[in-house]
Design an enzyme around this catalytic site. Sequence first.
Site, PDB file in Angstrom:
ATOM      1  CG  HIS A  50      -6.743  -6.457  -2.128  1.00  0.00           C
ATOM      2  ND1 HIS A  50      -5.997  -5.341  -1.890  1.00  0.00           N
ATOM      3  CD2 HIS A  50      -5.881  -7.411  -2.560  1.00  0.00           C
ATOM      4  CE1 HIS A  50      -4.720  -5.600  -2.160  1.00  0.00           C
ATOM      5  NE2 HIS A  50      -4.628  -6.848  -2.567  1.00  0.00           N
TER       6      HIS A  50
ATOM      7  CE1 TYR B 233      -7.230  -5.926  -5.451  1.00  0.00           C
ATOM      8  CE2 TYR B 233      -9.027  -5.498  -6.973  1.00  0.00           C
ATOM      9  CZ  TYR B 233      -8.273  -5.137  -5.866  1.00  0.00           C
ATOM     10  OH  TYR B 233      -8.573  -3.985  -5.195  1.00  0.00           O
TER      11      TYR B 233
ATOM     12  CB  CYS C 281      -8.650  -2.650   1.925  1.00  0.00           C
ATOM     13  SG  CYS C 281      -8.547  -3.956   0.724  1.00  0.00           S
TER      14      CYS C 281
ATOM     15  CG  HIS D 174      -4.439  -3.490   0.617  1.00  0.00           C
ATOM     16  ND1 HIS D 174      -5.152  -2.734  -0.280  1.00  0.00           N
ATOM     17  CD2 HIS D 174      -3.170  -3.020   0.546  1.00  0.00           C
ATOM     18  CE1 HIS D 174      -4.345  -1.856  -0.853  1.00  0.00           C
ATOM     19  NE2 HIS D 174      -3.139  -2.015  -0.362  1.00  0.00           N
TER      20      HIS D 174
ATOM     21  CE  LYS E 143      -6.160   1.437   0.205  1.00  0.00           C
ATOM     22  NZ  LYS E 143      -6.445   1.259  -1.190  1.00  0.00           N
TER      23      LYS E 143
END
Length: 170
Positions: A40, A69, A156, A145, A154
């Site tokens: 990420h 995380y 990411c 991600h 997204k």
Amino acid sequence: MVEESFPLLTADEEVASERELLNDIEDGPYMQEVKYIIIHCSATRETRDFTVEDLLRCHRQRKFRTIGYHFYIRRSGIVTQHRKLKEVGAHCRPWNRCSIGICYEGGLDAEGHPADTRTPEQTEQLILLLMRLVKLFPGVRIRGHRDMPGGIPKACPCFDAEGVFGYLER
């Protein structure tokens, strides 16, 4: 070269050696559960510091008890661990139970657009961390991600994680 600033933690104890951890849980049920290492970004501008305290505040605002995380890598290359290896993360639904989450500080350029903003120090420490984790969890897949199905679309981590680090899986 930036030195690691964290011990690997599992359960309530520090991992004295990776070999001990492998011997202890190699045949255990958890080894089959970790299928992914998901990378990420913090989605913050490369021109702005986003400290561990900032990350914690952000995750608590999202009603997490702590940082979701397992690892966070600052632009300087400092690596911190926030979840134990055997602890379920809170970083990529619906994949939290079978993954380890690693986040790097950055992911947006100075104007706020998604970009691969990793510093050489971050990349070096990410490679070293991935090498350790791949050794501990044979067969694990490295993904970004954005590459995980069923999640929120997204950018990411703002680079092709499998393309860049997939060679470590072998």
